[in-house]
Design a protein around this motif. Structure first.
Motif, PDB file in Angstrom:
ATOM      1  N   GLY A 418       0.809  -1.211   0.000  1.00 50.46           N
ATOM      2  CA  GLY A 418       0.000   0.000   0.000  1.00 50.46           C
ATOM      3  C   GLY A 418       0.840   1.257   0.000  1.00 50.46           C
ATOM      4  N   SER A 419       1.911   1.239   0.769  1.00 48.74           N
ATOM      5  CA  SER A 419       2.800   2.396   0.818  1.00 48.74           C
ATOM      6  C   SER A 419       3.460   2.650  -0.534  1.00 48.74           C
ATOM      7  N   ALA A 420       3.906   1.572  -1.190  1.00 47.15           N
ATOM      8  CA  ALA A 420       4.554   1.723  -2.496  1.00 47.15           C
ATOM      9  C   ALA A 420       3.569   2.227  -3.545  1.00 47.15           C
ATOM     10  N   LEU A 421       2.345   1.695  -3.535  1.00 46.46           N
ATOM     11  CA  LEU A 421       1.361   2.119  -4.528  1.00 46.46           C
ATOM     12  C   LEU A 421       0.940   3.566  -4.325  1.00 46.46           C
ATOM     13  N   LEU A 422       0.844   3.994  -3.070  1.00 47.18           N
ATOM     14  CA  LEU A 422       0.537   5.398  -2.816  1.00 47.18           C
ATOM     15  C   LEU A 422       1.632   6.310  -3.382  1.00 47.18           C
ATOM     16  N   ALA A 423       2.890   5.921  -3.186  1.00 50.15           N
ATOM     17  CA  ALA A 423       4.003   6.731  -3.687  1.00 50.15           C
ATOM     18  C   ALA A 423       4.018   6.760  -5.211  1.00 50.15           C
ATOM     19  N   LEU A 424       3.774   5.618  -5.850  1.00 49.74           N
ATOM     20  CA  LEU A 424       3.781   5.565  -7.306  1.00 49.74           C
ATOM     21  C   LEU A 424       2.585   6.313  -7.893  1.00 49.74           C
ATOM     22  N   ALA A 425       1.416   6.170  -7.255  1.00 47.57           N
ATOM     23  CA  ALA A 425       0.214   6.839  -7.762  1.00 47.57           C
ATOM     24  C   ALA A 425       0.327   8.344  -7.671  1.00 47.57           C
ATOM     25  N   ASP A 427       2.889   9.976  -8.567  1.00 44.34           N
ATOM     26  CA  ASP A 427       3.743  10.421  -9.664  1.00 44.34           C
ATOM     27  C   ASP A 427       3.272   9.985 -11.042  1.00 44.34           C
ATOM     28  N   LEU A 428       2.473   8.902 -11.112  1.00 40.97           N
ATOM     29  CA  LEU A 428       2.102   8.324 -12.402  1.00 40.97           C
ATOM     30  C   LEU A 428       0.615   8.457 -12.662  1.00 40.97           C
ATOM     31  N   PRO A 429       0.214   8.702 -13.913  1.00 38.73           N
ATOM     32  CA  PRO A 429      -1.208   8.642 -14.239  1.00 38.73           C
ATOM     33  C   PRO A 429      -1.716   7.210 -14.127  1.00 38.73           C
ATOM     34  N   ALA A 430      -3.017   7.082 -13.937  1.00 37.50           N
ATOM     35  CA  ALA A 430      -3.599   5.760 -13.675  1.00 37.50           C
ATOM     36  C   ALA A 430      -3.326   4.772 -14.804  1.00 37.50           C
ATOM     37  N   SER A 431      -3.387   5.230 -16.063  1.00 40.98           N
ATOM     38  CA  SER A 431      -3.183   4.318 -17.190  1.00 40.98           C
ATOM     39  C   SER A 431      -1.768   3.741 -17.184  1.00 40.98           C
ATOM     40  N   VAL A 432      -0.782   4.594 -16.884  1.00 39.43           N
ATOM     41  CA  VAL A 432       0.602   4.113 -16.822  1.00 39.43           C
ATOM     42  C   VAL A 432       0.782   3.165 -15.646  1.00 39.43           C
ATOM     43  N   LEU A 433       0.217   3.522 -14.505  1.00 32.21           N
ATOM     44  CA  LEU A 433       0.339   2.688 -13.312  1.00 32.21           C
ATOM     45  C   LEU A 433      -0.271   1.318 -13.546  1.00 32.21           C
ATOM     46  N   ASP A 442      -9.444   0.426 -12.606  1.00 41.23           N
ATOM     47  CA  ASP A 442     -10.216   0.898 -11.454  1.00 41.23           C
ATOM     48  C   ASP A 442      -9.339   0.975 -10.209  1.00 41.23           C
ATOM     49  N   THR A 443      -8.504  -0.056 -10.022  1.00 40.01           N
ATOM     50  CA  THR A 443      -7.604  -0.050  -8.871  1.00 40.01           C
ATOM     51  C   THR A 443      -6.597   1.092  -8.967  1.00 40.01           C
ATOM     52  N   ALA A 444      -6.067   1.297 -10.162  1.00 38.26           N
ATOM     53  CA  ALA A 444      -5.100   2.384 -10.345  1.00 38.26           C
ATOM     54  C   ALA A 444      -5.738   3.745 -10.090  1.00 38.26           C
ATOM     55  N   LEU A 445      -6.972   3.936 -10.552  1.00 39.30           N
ATOM     56  CA  LEU A 445      -7.666   5.196 -10.316  1.00 39.30           C
ATOM     57  C   LEU A 445      -7.912   5.416  -8.826  1.00 39.30           C
ATOM     58  N   TRP A 447      -6.088   4.262  -6.295  1.00 37.87           N
ATOM     59  CA  TRP A 447      -4.839   4.632  -5.640  1.00 37.87           C
ATOM     60  C   TRP A 447      -4.429   6.053  -5.993  1.00 37.87           C
ATOM     61  N   GLN A 448      -4.722   6.462  -7.221  1.00 42.85           N
ATOM     62  CA  GLN A 448      -4.394   7.827  -7.605  1.00 42.85           C
ATOM     63  C   GLN A 448      -5.240   8.825  -6.819  1.00 42.85           C
ATOM     64  N   ALA A 449      -6.534   8.483  -6.608  1.00 50.18           N
ATOM     65  CA  ALA A 449      -7.391   9.369  -5.823  1.00 50.18           C
ATOM     66  C   ALA A 449      -6.919   9.447  -4.380  1.00 50.18           C
ATOM     67  N   LEU A 450      -6.459   8.310  -3.850  1.00 51.67           N
ATOM     68  CA  LEU A 450      -5.957   8.299  -2.484  1.00 51.67           C
ATOM     69  C   LEU A 450      -4.685   9.136  -2.351  1.00 51.67           C
ATOM     70  N   ALA A 451      -3.878   9.155  -3.401  1.00 55.55           N
ATOM     71  CA  ALA A 451      -2.637   9.914  -3.359  1.00 55.55           C
ATOM     72  C   ALA A 451      -2.879  11.415  -3.552  1.00 55.55           C
ATOM     73  N   ALA A 452      -4.131  11.784  -3.903  1.00 57.15           N
ATOM     74  CA  ALA A 452      -4.508  13.196  -4.038  1.00 57.15           C
ATOM     75  C   ALA A 452      -3.593  13.934  -5.001  1.00 57.15           C
ATOM     76  N   ARG A 453      -3.347  13.298  -6.149  1.00 58.71           N
ATOM     77  CA  ARG A 453      -2.550  13.940  -7.184  1.00 58.71           C
ATOM     78  C   ARG A 453      -3.326  13.886  -8.496  1.00 58.71           C
ATOM     79  N   ASP A 454      -2.923  14.655  -9.473  1.00 61.60           N
ATOM     80  CA  ASP A 454      -3.529  14.556 -10.791  1.00 61.60           C
ATOM     81  C   ASP A 454      -2.439  14.402 -11.837  1.00 61.60           C
ATOM     82  N   GLN A 455      -2.854  14.152 -13.055  1.00 62.23           N
ATOM     83  CA  GLN A 455      -1.886  13.879 -14.101  1.00 62.23           C
ATOM     84  C   GLN A 455      -1.054  15.110 -14.450  1.00 62.23           C
ATOM     85  N   GLY A 456      -1.561  16.292 -14.146  1.00 61.85           N
ATOM     86  CA  GLY A 456      -0.811  17.501 -14.467  1.00 61.85           C
ATOM     87  C   GLY A 456       0.506  17.563 -13.750  1.00 61.85           C
ATOM     88  N   ILE A 457       0.528  17.107 -12.483  1.00 66.02           N
ATOM     89  CA  ILE A 457       1.775  17.090 -11.722  1.00 66.02           C
ATOM     90  C   ILE A 457       2.773  16.142 -12.381  1.00 66.02           C
TER      91      ILE A 457
END
Length: 480
Positions: A418-425, A427-433, A442-445, A447-457
């Motif tokens: 979980g810690s690794a996926l939060l860190a990766l999400a 930095d990476l967009p869901a499709s790449v992850l 769905d899982t990638a999305l 984790w990305q929502a949990l990481a509170a980041r967007d693809q712009g970053i």
């Protein structure tokens, strides 16, 4: 001057250990079991030691520390195997000849002796099958009560090409479904049978790399559906009459595992058997309650990459969990075929796309791939070269790998993942992850929502990297 070891009457374990660890005799120069030392402390074999005992096996002439006064352990094993595996059917005799060769040539004598003595070993089960004097087939194994011994014997017979390969996860599930349906009344069987065989099993057959955990998950869903249908019947309610209130009552009066009914009710709704009934997703809706903090994660990763005292398997598996968020099931199924090299770069394919490994981890992965497989295990020519080999040409059981990580490294695989996926999400967009790590979109999305980041970053960071002429990180990002 020669000094003999105080052998005296040697017990079987000690005798076997000495027999399986021969030395080069200082007197005759031959490789034989040690029985004494000369005045300089150099090892001596039995005949050169002056020990007054019989060193020559009457059956094969081998010089050894004999179990009895006349025969070596190998000859005693051979005699017992010949007596136990007696049969008249010509095809079965050819099969038992292959098993005999395995026990006497591939396995050390001590291990074979243990198998012959144990009443709970796969050989004891094999003995019962041979007494029927019928060829060994998958069907003959299917007629026996299923368990660990049957599965182990099936894998072993497949590995030495006595039985043809088959998908154990699916076939075992088919047998389990037959037993479950036999226990159900007709009004439940008529619904449960198509769900189990046409939906759950069919989906399992299409899945990539079926595993024991996938089959266990399939059984859980089918059992949950059977329990729900039985519960409805006790309330004098038909499936077509089930309401949301019935579903809520079912969920409230049981464990969270009951939410596995979600898959069954989705299937029944698509076929018009039920209305649109809602079941909460079993997964965590918010931030996982237990993940490693970043400091602990990097500390453990540093230890995996630098601590030579750790088992190499633990170092590689731990790094893959902590760096790439892989679970033990997928790690256990990795093989040497998943490793590729491009110049000085090493890549590991986690699903469809090769991932660039940091140099320190790449070295560990190559070292692990270079280790020889267990010498006493049979291996068909088409068997993958597992990075984490188990017994009988199979890879290590994922649960055992998870226990090794917890015991030797103190690593909770779920929290570390979980810690690794939060860190990766972050930095990476869901499709790449999803593509990179073999996750569903769905899982990638999530984790990305949990990481509170967007693809712009992510895109901004990539543009900065392209414009900056600087060196790489200590632990390179998987896409760099």
């Amino acid at each position: 001057m020669r000094i003999t070891l105080p052998l005296g009457p040697v017990c079987d374990p000690c005798c076997h250990q000495l027999s399986e660890n021969p030395i080069h005799c200082a007197a005759c120069g031959r490789q034989r079991p040690q029985a004494g030392l000369d005045a300089r402390g150099h090892p001596l074999c039995g005949p050169c030691s002056g020990e007054h005992r019989n060193w020559y096996c009457r059956s094969c002439g081998t010089i050894d520390l004999l179990v009895s006064t006349t025969n070596c352990l190998g000859c005693l094993n051979a005699a017992r195997i010949d007596h136990t595996l007696q049969c008249t059917h010509p095809h079965l005799r050819a099969q038992t000849d292959s098993i005999r060769a395995l026990l006497l040539k591939a396995y050390p004598p001590r291990r074979t002796a243990f198998l012959l003595e144990s009443r709970h070993s796969w050989f004891a089960l094999l003995t019962d099958l041979v007494r029927a004097d019928e060829p060994l087939t998958h069907a003959s194994l299917d007629r026996r009560p299923q368990g660990m011994r049957i599965r182990h014997l099936r894998r072993l017979l497949t590995s030495i090409e006595i039985l043809p390969p088959r998908d154990d996860a699916v076939e075992d599930l088919d047998l389990w479904i037959d037993d479950l349906l036999a226990e159900q009344p007709p009004h439940i069987t008529v619904v449960l049978q198509p769900y189990a065989t046409w939906h759950v099993t069919h989906r399992l057959r299409r899945a990539r790399g079926n595993s024991p955990s996938a089959a266990k998950y399939a059984r859980t869903r089918i059992r949950c559906a059977a329990d729900f249908l039985t519960w409805l019947h006790t309330r004098s309610t038909d499936l077509t009459q089930a309401t949301q209130h019935d579903v809520d009552c079912w969920l409230d009066h049981g464990t969270t595992t009951r939410r596995r009914i979600r898959d069954f009710l989705t299937w029944t709704n698509k076929r018009g058997l039920t209305t649109d009934l809602h079941v909460p997703w079993l997964g965590t809706q918010g931030l996982p309650g237990h993940v490693l903090d970043e400091h602990t994660r990097w500390q453990l990763l540093h230890r995996c990459l630098t601590d030579p005292a750790l088992d190499l398997r633990v170092r590689v598996a731990g790094a893959l969990v902590l760096l790439f968020g892989q679970n033990p099931t997928r790690i256990a199924a990795l093989s040497a075929e998943n490793i590729t090299a491009d110049g000085s770069d090493t890549y590991l394919t986690l699903r469809d796309h090769p991932v660039l490994l940091p140099p320190a981890l790449a070295t560990l992965v190559r070292d692990l791939a270079g280790q020889p497989p267990p010498a006493d295990e049979p291996r068909p020519t088409d068997t993958p070269t597992w990075l984490f080999p188990g017994r009988n040409a199979a890879h290590i059981y994922p649960g055992r790998l998870a226990r090794l990580l917890n015991r030797d490294l103190g690593l909770d695989a779920r929290a570390a993942r979980g810690s690794a996926l939060l860190a990766l999400a972050a930095d990476l967009p869901a499709s790449v992850l999803a593509d990179l790590l073999g996750l569903s979109i769905d899982t990638a999305l999530r984790w990305q929502a949990l990481a509170a980041r967007d693809q712009g970053i992510y895109l901004a960071a990539r543009l900065d990297d392209d414009n900056a002429d600087v060196g790489g990180d200590t632990y390179p990002h998987p896409t760099r």
